[in-house]
Design a protein around this motif. Structure first.
Motif, PDB file in Angstrom:
ATOM      1  N   CYS B 367      -1.545   2.335   5.713  1.00 33.86           N
ATOM      2  CA  CYS B 367      -1.359   3.947   6.241  1.00 33.86           C
ATOM      3  C   CYS B 367      -0.192   3.948   6.976  1.00 33.86           C
ATOM      4  O   CYS B 367      -0.218   3.088   7.860  1.00 33.86           O
ATOM      5  N   ILE B 368       0.968   4.598   6.777  1.00 34.26           N
ATOM      6  CA  ILE B 368       1.982   4.562   7.666  1.00 34.26           C
ATOM      7  C   ILE B 368       1.874   5.938   8.498  1.00 34.26           C
ATOM      8  O   ILE B 368       2.862   6.328   9.360  1.00 34.26           O
ATOM      9  N   ARG B 369       0.738   6.639   8.574  1.00 31.60           N
ATOM     10  CA  ARG B 369       0.609   7.623   9.440  1.00 31.60           C
ATOM     11  C   ARG B 369       1.676   8.829   9.353  1.00 31.60           C
ATOM     12  O   ARG B 369       1.938   9.508  10.298  1.00 31.60           O
ATOM     13  N   GLY B 371       1.507  11.624   7.877  1.00 31.21           N
ATOM     14  CA  GLY B 371       0.714  12.887   7.733  1.00 31.21           C
ATOM     15  C   GLY B 371       1.267  13.795   6.760  1.00 31.21           C
ATOM     16  O   GLY B 371       0.847  15.019   6.737  1.00 31.21           O
ATOM     17  N   CYS B 416       0.077  10.867  -0.861  1.00 25.10           N
ATOM     18  CA  CYS B 416      -0.023   9.712   0.000  1.00 25.10           C
ATOM     19  C   CYS B 416       1.023   8.824  -0.662  1.00 25.10           C
ATOM     20  O   CYS B 416       0.799   7.978  -1.728  1.00 25.10           O
ATOM     21  N   ARG B 420      -3.364   5.366  -0.531  1.00 25.39           N
ATOM     22  CA  ARG B 420      -4.818   5.017  -0.065  1.00 25.39           C
ATOM     23  C   ARG B 420      -5.564   6.081  -1.056  1.00 25.39           C
ATOM     24  O   ARG B 420      -5.394   7.054  -1.196  1.00 25.39           O
TER      25      ARG B 420
HETATM   26  S1  SF4 Z   1      -0.546  10.525   3.620  1.00 28.95           S
HETATM   27 FE1  SF4 Z   1      -2.087  10.158   4.898  1.00 28.95          FE
HETATM   28  S2  SF4 Z   1      -3.349   8.599   4.414  1.00 28.95           S
HETATM   29 FE2  SF4 Z   1      -1.346   8.467   3.239  1.00 28.95          FE
HETATM   30  S3  SF4 Z   1       0.036   7.303   4.362  1.00 28.95           S
HETATM   31 FE3  SF4 Z   1       0.619   9.448   5.084  1.00 28.95          FE
HETATM   32  S4  SF4 Z   1      -0.841   9.783   6.916  1.00 28.95           S
HETATM   33 FE4  SF4 Z   1      -1.600   7.884   5.879  1.00 28.95          FE
END
Ligand code: SF4
Ligand code: SF4
Lengths: 321, 443
Positions: B367-369, B371, B416, B420
């Motif tokens: 996860c690259i956070r 958002g 995503c 994930r």
């Molecule tokens: S979409 Fe959500 S779960 Fe996927 S990488 Fe971005 S923050 Fe992480």
């Protein structure tokens, strides 16, 4: 017919992948890179290449022999760190220092936390601050190489001059704003051209790699805060536009603070994060001992990010009062 | 442009079958009809082996409040009452019928003529819905009559008709809006009468210009019913999002639409109500889309309930050799099909064929956070956080983060970049939290 695949919905996926995001950032960095090469020539090219190559090498090395994680070098994130680290340096920096900076950026800044997605601080900034404190004479110059366009008619060697920020801090005649926009000014070679950086920013916005929240909050709050100071006492404080365009502000707001791994996940959180970066930068610049403050401001906000994520929640559907 | 307040994604539309006219699928020889085809208490089978049935003969009876009748879609002989596997591989009670001819029960009007005048009153309409086994065809299969019994103290202020069809590929609602326009409008008049209301709003996404044009044209003859074109954004067809888009109201967490004065039904349900009330025809067939990028014969088929899937596939010319996945429903919320011998049910709205390549998920990264999942979630949840909590089995915290509000729309996983398995993890969490809540309420 082969056996049918059975998996949970959804069965389709957007075309966006982590790799595409990372390489998209690399593409967005190219205009600033080209401007740097134009003004600073081969040294800028060398510093960037060495920095990128070392970052990739250290990620691979640490991943393979220490963490024993799958190889992630091709995902592009190490390339970004390498470029950003280089862009923060003067073109005159010795290359061995760049290699050590890259080691700290990747080793301490990223891989100690487990690699991509897990680091709390922007690795390029970790590397930069390390170099800034360890090699002040080579990195934190008061006299920087001045730009010397590749194709200029009169070639003068090793021209040096003060950066706009040290001029702001220590007094002196400021260059015209147009030089700051284009990049014809002394400074870290990737930070000089506001236009080139903004171009990259617009590209990332269009490709939906970043959203506007962090850069706008960052630059907006810096502009407002510096503007208030300027209105209070124009003799002591400079025109806020200089703050915006000089030093690492643009690169910081568009490329460093927007690093998704180390910034909040909600838009509200991102606005707070950006505003914090902007205000801290101006405080450091105007009241601190050093002319520049962008790196420290972003690192501090990086540290606050988990807190922001914890307390600044999305407004959930169906809970309106 | 009208749309819902937050989140949402815009997947590739792929409405490949949107111009294919509805075809009538020939009757199967061996039908399998599930005893229960709705959400709620199971229905009771009222036929036995060797019984002769006609089209419209009651097969299973609703005895509980939230329950729905099932009628025979065929004439013929019941050969056994046993179990059958459904699309997802679950075994369920089912009635096997050997089909002979196509003889209908008396009292069902099988003519094409459109009947406009509504003779029944509100109560009779609701009873008729129940009697004819009408369930919500938007996907949930909730018994329709229950929705029309407005609880004490609540008032229906808006009747919203869902012609959104926001799922990619699906075109059955689009086709019925074009081909059964008048019947749908009469169906809506019946709904209004059942609720003692004068107004209704039909929401249709802008990617169906033909349906919007024809429906808007027709609405001139039916005062009080208007068509509102909607921005294209998935999941606009989800009940809460549609209510928000059309009325600006927000159904409170855990509550039903009537809480904010709304009754929502699908256009296909409006059509079924028309047939039930004006023609006394039970819900025995529906339009389904047979589609997919690799499919050469895109089709919209009128299929009787209980037709084995394999027969539909054969009728459409078989599956392409590189087929990797079959989906019942749309690609965002539909379920992957395990067994092609399973029969259709009242709510089977599409069979989507995906190639082996399309069937595979992309490899996962950390996860690259970014958002993106947070911005995409129409319920304003934080999928990355919920997925982590569920992964670590921190159910109570997941409950506090509103995991139960997730409508399983799939926007998070769709968007995503790290791929994930967000929704897969969240589903596990919803099950667990649901169980914890049930245990708590029993104490
Ligand atoms: S979409 Fe959500 S779960 Fe996927 S990488 Fe971005 S923050 Fe992480
Ligand atoms: S968390 Fe649930 S409601 Fe939110 S986007 Fe994911 S599936 Fe949809």
């Amino acid at each position: 017919m082969a056996l049918l695949t059975v998996s949970g919905s959804p069965h389709v996926h957007s075309t966006m992948t982590t790799q595409k995001i990372m390489w998209g950032v690399v593409i967005a960095l190219l205009p600033a890179f080209l401007v740097a090469i134009y003004f600073f020539g081969i040294p800028a090219l060398m510093v960037t290449l060495v920095s990128v190559a070392s970052c990739m090498f250290f990620e691979w090395l640490i991943g393979k022999y220490l963490l024993k994680t799958p190889n992630t070098v091709t995902d592009g994130s190490a390339v970004i760190t390498g470029m950003l680290l280089a862009f923060n340096l003067p073109s005159s920096v010795p290359l061995w220092m760049v290699i050590i900076g890259a080691l700290v950026a990747m080793g301490v800044g990223k891989m100690t936390f487990g690699g991509l997605g897990k680091n709390p601080f922007n690795p390029a900034l970790v590397g930069r601050v390390f170099m800034f404190l360890s090699f002040p004479t080579a990195v934190a110059l008061s006299e920087w190489p001045m730009p010397n366009p590749l194709f200029a008619s009169s070639v003068t060697d090793a021209l040096t001059g003060s950066t706009t920020l040290s001029l702001i801090a220590h007094g002196g005649e400021l260059p015209p704003i147009s030089d700051l926009l284009l990049g014809a000014t002394g400074g870290s070679f990737g930070e000089i051209s506001a236009i080139a950086i903004l171009l990259g920013g617009i590209y990332m916005l269009c490709r939906k790699i970043i959203t506007w929240h962090i850069p706008v909050a960052f630059l907006g709050s810096a502009l407002i805060f510096a503007g208030i100071l300027w209105l209070i006492d124009p003799t002591q404080f400079v025109n806020p536009l200089y703050h915006l365009l000089a030093g690492g502000m643009m690169l910081g707001a568009v490329f460093m603070a927007t690093d998704m791994v180390t910034s909040p996940v909600t838009h509200k959180g991102q606005l707070i994060f950006g505003a914090g970066c902007g205000i801290l930068t101006i405080i450091f610049r105007c009241f601190g001992p050093m002319p520049e403050g962008v790196s420290f401001a972003i690192l501090i906000m990086n540290a606050v990010t988990p807190l922001i994520n914890k307390f600044v929640k999305t407004d959930k559907f169906g809970y309106k009062k | 442009m009208t749309t819902f307040r937050k989140g949402g994604v815009h997947p590739e539309e792929n409405k490949l079958a949107k111009d294919c006219k509805i075809e009538i699928m020939p009757l199967t020889k061996k039908a399998v009809v599930f005893v229960s085809q709705h959400i709620g208490a199971p229905a009771t089978c009222v036929v036995q082996k060797d019984d002769k049935v006609k089209v419209g003969t009651l097969l299973s009876k609703a005895e509980a409040f939230i329950c729905a009748n099932v009628h025979s879609p065929y004439s013929g002989t019941v050969t056994k009452v046993d179990v059958a596997t459904d699309f997802n591989g679950f075994k369920k009670p089912a009635i096997y019928i050997d089909v002979e001819g196509d003889e209908w029960e008396d009292g069902i009007d099988t003519s094409e003529a459109i009947v406009k005048e509504i003779k029944l009153d509100s109560k009779q309409i609701i009873d008729r819905m129940k009697d004819r086994g009408i369930v919500g065809l938007g996907g949930a299969a909730f018994p329709t009559n229950v929705k029309y019994m407005i609880p004490e103290g609540k008032k229906a202020e808006f009747l919203l008709i869902n012609g959104v069809e926001c799922e990619p590929y699906l075109t059955s609602d689009n086709r019925i809006m074009i081909e059964n326009t008048e019947e749908i409008f009469i169906g809506i008049e019946i709904m209004k009468k059942a609720l003692n209301m004068n107004n209704a709003i039909i929401g249709i996404e802008k990617n169906k210009p033909e349906a919007i044009r024809i429906m808007t044209e027709m609405s001139k003859n039916y005062s009080g019913t208007k068509v509102v074109p909607l921005e294209m954004k998935y999941p606009q067809g989800a009940e809460k999002q549609l209510i928000n888009a059309l009325t600006g109201r927000e159904v409170p967490s855990g509550k039903l639409p009537i809480e904010v004065g709304c009754v929502v039904d699908n256009v296909a349900t409006a059509l079924a109500i028309y047939y039930a009330v004006q023609k006394n025809r039970p819900l025995i067939d529906n339009v389904l889309t047979f589609t997919g990028k690799s499919v050469t014969n895109q089709k919209n088929l009128l299929v009787r309930v209980g037709t084995p899937l394999q027969e539909i596939i054969d009728y459409c010319g078989g599956l392409p050799s590189d087929t990797g996945k079959l989906i019942s429903g749309g690609p965002m919320m539909g379920k992957a099909i395990m067994d092609t011998s399973a029969p259709t049910v009242k709510t089977t709205s599409s069979i989507l064929v995906m190639s082996e390549k399309e069937a595979k998920r992309n490899p996962q990264t950390a996860c690259i956070r970014c958002g993106k999942c947070v911005s995409a979630c129409p319920m304003g949840l934080e999928p990355l956080l919920l997925a982590t909590l569920c992964e670590q089995k921190r159910w109570e915290e997941a409950e506090k983060e509103c995991v139960m509000d997730c409508i399983e729309c799939g926007c998070c996983l769709f968007t995503c970049p790290a791929n994930r398995p967000l929704l897969d993890l969240i589903r596990v969490g919803k099950n667990q939290v649901g169980a914890i809540r049930r245990a708590r309420s029993q104490k």
